[in-house]
Design a protein around this motif. Sequence first.
Motif, PDB file in Angstrom:
ATOM      1  N   LEU A 187       0.831  -1.209   0.000  1.00 45.42           N
ATOM      2  CA  LEU A 187       0.000   0.000   0.000  1.00 45.42           C
ATOM      3  C   LEU A 187       0.867   1.262   0.000  1.00 45.42           C
ATOM      4  CD1 LEU A 187      -2.975  -0.870   2.381  1.00 45.42           C
ATOM      5  CD2 LEU A 187      -2.958  -0.784  -0.123  1.00 45.42           C
ATOM      6  N   GLU A 188       2.026   1.192   0.604  1.00 45.06           N
ATOM      7  CA  GLU A 188       2.937   2.343   0.565  1.00 45.06           C
ATOM      8  C   GLU A 188       3.338   2.659  -0.874  1.00 45.06           C
ATOM      9  OE1 GLU A 188       5.084   1.916   4.964  1.00 45.06           O
ATOM     10  OE2 GLU A 188       5.999   0.992   3.187  1.00 45.06           O
ATOM     11  N   LYS A 189       3.512   1.628  -1.681  1.00 48.30           N
ATOM     12  CA  LYS A 189       3.856   1.843  -3.092  1.00 48.30           C
ATOM     13  C   LYS A 189       2.688   2.464  -3.849  1.00 48.30           C
ATOM     14  CE  LYS A 189       7.316  -1.827  -3.259  1.00 48.30           C
ATOM     15  NZ  LYS A 189       7.712  -3.159  -3.816  1.00 48.30           N
ATOM     16  N   TRP A 190       1.466   2.053  -3.513  1.00 46.81           N
ATOM     17  CA  TRP A 190       0.293   2.653  -4.159  1.00 46.81           C
ATOM     18  C   TRP A 190       0.130   4.117  -3.755  1.00 46.81           C
ATOM     19  CZ3 TRP A 190      -1.932   1.629  -8.378  1.00 46.81           C
ATOM     20  CH2 TRP A 190      -2.062   0.312  -8.838  1.00 46.81           C
ATOM     21  N   VAL A 191       0.366   4.423  -2.496  1.00 49.65           N
ATOM     22  CA  VAL A 191       0.265   5.808  -2.045  1.00 49.65           C
ATOM     23  C   VAL A 191       1.334   6.665  -2.723  1.00 49.65           C
ATOM     24  CG1 VAL A 191       0.605   7.324  -0.040  1.00 49.65           C
ATOM     25  CG2 VAL A 191      -0.864   5.310   0.146  1.00 49.65           C
ATOM     26  N   ALA A 192       2.538   6.151  -2.832  1.00 53.13           N
ATOM     27  CA  ALA A 192       3.622   6.882  -3.514  1.00 53.13           C
ATOM     28  C   ALA A 192       3.259   7.141  -4.967  1.00 53.13           C
ATOM     29  CB  ALA A 192       4.925   6.095  -3.411  1.00 53.13           C
ATOM     30  N   TYR A 193       2.668   6.135  -5.637  1.00 56.07           N
ATOM     31  CA  TYR A 193       2.245   6.304  -7.032  1.00 56.07           C
ATOM     32  C   TYR A 193       1.172   7.379  -7.138  1.00 56.07           C
ATOM     33  CZ  TYR A 193      -0.113   5.247 -11.459  1.00 56.07           C
ATOM     34  OH  TYR A 193      -0.698   5.346 -12.701  1.00 56.07           O
ATOM     35  N   ALA A 194       0.189   7.345  -6.254  1.00 54.65           N
ATOM     36  CA  ALA A 194      -0.908   8.311  -6.303  1.00 54.65           C
ATOM     37  C   ALA A 194      -0.391   9.731  -6.066  1.00 54.65           C
ATOM     38  CB  ALA A 194      -1.972   7.949  -5.270  1.00 54.65           C
ATOM     39  N   LEU A 195       0.493   9.898  -5.103  1.00 59.80           N
ATOM     40  CA  LEU A 195       1.039  11.222  -4.826  1.00 59.80           C
ATOM     41  C   LEU A 195       1.850  11.739  -6.015  1.00 59.80           C
ATOM     42  CD1 LEU A 195       2.138  10.712  -1.109  1.00 59.80           C
ATOM     43  CD2 LEU A 195       0.224  12.105  -1.935  1.00 59.80           C
ATOM     44  N   LYS A 196       2.614  10.864  -6.630  1.00 58.51           N
ATOM     45  CA  LYS A 196       3.430  11.261  -7.784  1.00 58.51           C
ATOM     46  C   LYS A 196       2.558  11.688  -8.965  1.00 58.51           C
ATOM     47  CE  LYS A 196       6.956   9.461 -10.968  1.00 58.51           C
ATOM     48  NZ  LYS A 196       7.803   8.271 -11.319  1.00 58.51           N
ATOM     49  N   ASN A 197       1.415  11.033  -9.147  1.00 58.31           N
ATOM     50  CA  ASN A 197       0.551  11.293 -10.294  1.00 58.31           C
ATOM     51  C   ASN A 197      -0.628  12.217  -9.981  1.00 58.31           C
ATOM     52  OD1 ASN A 197       1.301   9.322 -12.755  1.00 58.31           O
ATOM     53  ND2 ASN A 197       1.716   8.245 -10.827  1.00 58.31           N
ATOM     54  N   ASP A 198      -0.655  12.777  -8.754  1.00 55.98           N
ATOM     55  CA  ASP A 198      -1.801  13.588  -8.315  1.00 55.98           C
ATOM     56  C   ASP A 198      -3.105  12.820  -8.485  1.00 55.98           C
ATOM     57  OD1 ASP A 198      -0.543  15.853  -7.355  1.00 55.98           O
ATOM     58  OD2 ASP A 198      -0.422  16.781  -9.340  1.00 55.98           O
ATOM     59  N   ALA A 199      -3.041  11.529  -8.291  1.00 57.60           N
ATOM     60  CA  ALA A 199      -4.212  10.665  -8.427  1.00 57.60           C
ATOM     61  C   ALA A 199      -4.922  10.536  -7.086  1.00 57.60           C
ATOM     62  CB  ALA A 199      -3.790   9.294  -8.940  1.00 57.60           C
ATOM     63  N   VAL A 200      -6.126   9.984  -7.114  1.00 57.69           N
ATOM     64  CA  VAL A 200      -6.887   9.699  -5.900  1.00 57.69           C
ATOM     65  C   VAL A 200      -7.191   8.208  -5.857  1.00 57.69           C
ATOM     66  CG1 VAL A 200      -9.042  10.085  -4.636  1.00 57.69           C
ATOM     67  CG2 VAL A 200      -7.911  11.999  -5.795  1.00 57.69           C
ATOM     68  N   ILE A 201      -6.897   7.590  -4.724  1.00 60.32           N
ATOM     69  CA  ILE A 201      -7.223   6.180  -4.501  1.00 60.32           C
ATOM     70  C   ILE A 201      -8.589   6.094  -3.837  1.00 60.32           C
ATOM     71  CG2 ILE A 201      -6.597   4.079  -3.238  1.00 60.32           C
ATOM     72  CD1 ILE A 201      -3.664   5.044  -3.368  1.00 60.32           C
ATOM     73  N   LEU A 202      -9.485   5.316  -4.413  1.00 57.79           N
ATOM     74  CA  LEU A 202     -10.748   4.983  -3.775  1.00 57.79           C
ATOM     75  C   LEU A 202     -10.558   3.608  -3.145  1.00 57.79           C
ATOM     76  CD1 LEU A 202     -13.302   6.183  -6.483  1.00 57.79           C
ATOM     77  CD2 LEU A 202     -12.378   7.438  -4.514  1.00 57.79           C
ATOM     78  N   TYR A 203     -10.435   3.586  -1.837  1.00 57.36           N
ATOM     79  CA  TYR A 203     -10.031   2.374  -1.115  1.00 57.36           C
ATOM     80  C   TYR A 203     -11.238   1.746  -0.436  1.00 57.36           C
ATOM     81  CZ  TYR A 203      -7.119  -0.692   1.789  1.00 57.36           C
ATOM     82  OH  TYR A 203      -6.529  -1.778   2.388  1.00 57.36           O
ATOM     83  N   ASP A 204     -11.629   0.586  -0.912  1.00 60.51           N
ATOM     84  CA  ASP A 204     -12.776  -0.140  -0.377  1.00 60.51           C
ATOM     85  C   ASP A 204     -12.301  -1.057   0.753  1.00 60.51           C
ATOM     86  OD1 ASP A 204     -14.990  -1.697   0.135  1.00 60.51           O
ATOM     87  OD2 ASP A 204     -15.466  -2.084  -1.962  1.00 60.51           O
ATOM     88  N   ALA A 205     -12.674  -0.691   1.988  1.00 56.13           N
ATOM     89  CA  ALA A 205     -12.260  -1.464   3.161  1.00 56.13           C
ATOM     90  C   ALA A 205     -13.441  -2.199   3.788  1.00 56.13           C
ATOM     91  CB  ALA A 205     -11.611  -0.539   4.188  1.00 56.13           C
ATOM     92  N   ALA A 206     -14.398  -2.611   2.957  1.00 58.96           N
ATOM     93  CA  ALA A 206     -15.628  -3.226   3.462  1.00 58.96           C
ATOM     94  C   ALA A 206     -15.378  -4.489   4.276  1.00 58.96           C
ATOM     95  CB  ALA A 206     -16.576  -3.539   2.298  1.00 58.96           C
ATOM     96  N   TYR A 207     -14.244  -5.163   4.032  1.00 59.33           N
ATOM     97  CA  TYR A 207     -13.978  -6.439   4.695  1.00 59.33           C
ATOM     98  C   TYR A 207     -12.861  -6.340   5.735  1.00 59.33           C
ATOM     99  CZ  TYR A 207     -16.896  -8.051   0.883  1.00 59.33           C
ATOM    100  OH  TYR A 207     -17.948  -8.216   0.021  1.00 59.33           O
ATOM    101  N   GLU A 208     -12.552  -5.128   6.184  1.00 58.30           N
ATOM    102  CA  GLU A 208     -11.418  -4.949   7.100  1.00 58.30           C
ATOM    103  C   GLU A 208     -11.560  -5.750   8.386  1.00 58.30           C
ATOM    104  OE1 GLU A 208     -11.514  -3.330  10.174  1.00 58.30           O
ATOM    105  OE2 GLU A 208     -13.577  -2.636  10.104  1.00 58.30           O
ATOM    106  N   ALA A 209     -12.779  -5.989   8.821  1.00 55.72           N
ATOM    107  CA  ALA A 209     -12.986  -6.694  10.088  1.00 55.72           C
ATOM    108  C   ALA A 209     -12.567  -8.158  10.021  1.00 55.72           C
ATOM    109  CB  ALA A 209     -14.448  -6.587  10.517  1.00 55.72           C
ATOM    110  N   PHE A 210     -12.336  -8.678   8.805  1.00 53.79           N
ATOM    111  CA  PHE A 210     -11.923 -10.079   8.657  1.00 53.79           C
ATOM    112  C   PHE A 210     -10.410 -10.254   8.747  1.00 53.79           C
ATOM    113  CE2 PHE A 210     -16.211 -10.381   7.206  1.00 53.79           C
ATOM    114  CZ  PHE A 210     -16.588 -11.694   7.424  1.00 53.79           C
ATOM    115  N   VAL A 211      -9.665  -9.168   8.797  1.00 45.29           N
ATOM    116  CA  VAL A 211      -8.204  -9.253   8.878  1.00 45.29           C
ATOM    117  C   VAL A 211      -7.803  -9.815  10.241  1.00 45.29           C
ATOM    118  CG1 VAL A 211      -6.070  -7.925   8.938  1.00 45.29           C
ATOM    119  CG2 VAL A 211      -7.808  -7.393   7.230  1.00 45.29           C
ATOM    120  N   VAL A 212      -6.987 -10.858  10.237  1.00 44.13           N
ATOM    121  CA  VAL A 212      -6.576 -11.503  11.490  1.00 44.13           C
ATOM    122  C   VAL A 212      -5.114 -11.234  11.842  1.00 44.13           C
ATOM    123  CG1 VAL A 212      -8.303 -13.322  11.305  1.00 44.13           C
ATOM    124  CG2 VAL A 212      -6.048 -13.690  10.294  1.00 44.13           C
TER     125      VAL A 212
END
Length: 401
Positions: A187-212
């Motif tokens: 995810l750090e690489k995706w954030v770096a890419y977005a910042l470099k390209n002035d892009a916006v990430i739409l991050y779907d965390a609907a299943y975050e509660a399943f992370v163990v």
Amino acid sequence: MALVNENYCNLKESYLFADIAKKVSAYAKEHPEKKIIRLGIGDVTRPLAACVVKAMEKAVAEMGVQDTFRGYGPEQGYGFLHDAIVKYYASFGVALESNEIFISDGAKSDCGNITDIFSNANTILIPDPVYPVYLDTNVMCGRKIIYMEGKPENNFLPMPDENVHADVIYLCSPNNPTGAVYTKEQLEKWVAYALKNDAVILYDAAYEAFVVDPAIPRSIFTVEGAKKCAIELCSLSKTAGFTGTRCGYTVVPQALVRKTAAGQEMSLNKMWLRRQTTKFNGVPYIIQRGAEAVFSEEGIAQCRANIAYYQENARIMMAGFDKLGIKYFGGVHSPYIWLQCPQGMTSWEFFDYLLENMAVVGTPGAGFGTMGEGYFRLTAFGSRENTIEAMDRIVAGLKNL
């Protein structure tokens, strides 16, 4: 003459799950004696947590008393629910401001509606395979769409390509449909890419509660710099069984600003607030009181117990496919098992094979995109009894295939 949106001509005739329902309905009509086990649509089966029901009952009673009756609420949600979400995010190291949170009737709605604040001139980067709503809502707007391939070689977790420019990027982790999860380093690489390209990430965390695994991010905002380039969408549908109750939330950081084509700097938080106050009247008070209870100490414990139930279902399913020697992804941090279709079957061939021979319903991977061909999604959201019976049928039916 009133002209219609011609972009709808570029959509598939029907939604994936409508096609599945049609096939299952026809089979049920032809075989009324068969018990069909549905492990296709990701709908929960466990009841709401007791504390959630109690909170909603109390809220219903309040609506019947003059002094506690409530009419229109704030479109972005009540402060009490904001406070509960702020505390919840703090539990995994993310600091949010109340005015960065927008309560909605579910992540699906916000996934579609969030496109209102973006220009149709944007280039959209979407993973393949993908949750169909990401794709269809952008097709409806006529935007240019490019795909990043999810495949076994990258564990269905595509990474940025520096030779590709995109303005809006869709990421989902834990992923629907594959169950794959991004690490913090990825995810750090995706954030770096977005910042470099002035892009916006739409991050779907609907299943975050399943992370163990505590090392796996529950929010993209655990990554430094993400508040300058990401919007996070989340849902209580899978966290707390709100598929029929409908409540979710979207986080739009105050630090997230982008420019118009003419160069005017705009706050995406203020734009989303303007959009919501214009087009949305808010989630009912009764539902929001139930949602508040989800984030209480008691609510978290009760909802975790339901999630553990589904995780055990997933373990049972994985054990069955291990026995068969069938390769699969997901299942550990996700309620989805993403398996490779046996004997080189296509996704729809395997769908038909399971339905006709075992009366088990899943979701063809091809319905999630080109890269989903040859794969199949099963969900762990069924009852324990049905999950065991379905896997017994599948193991028996495929062991000699």
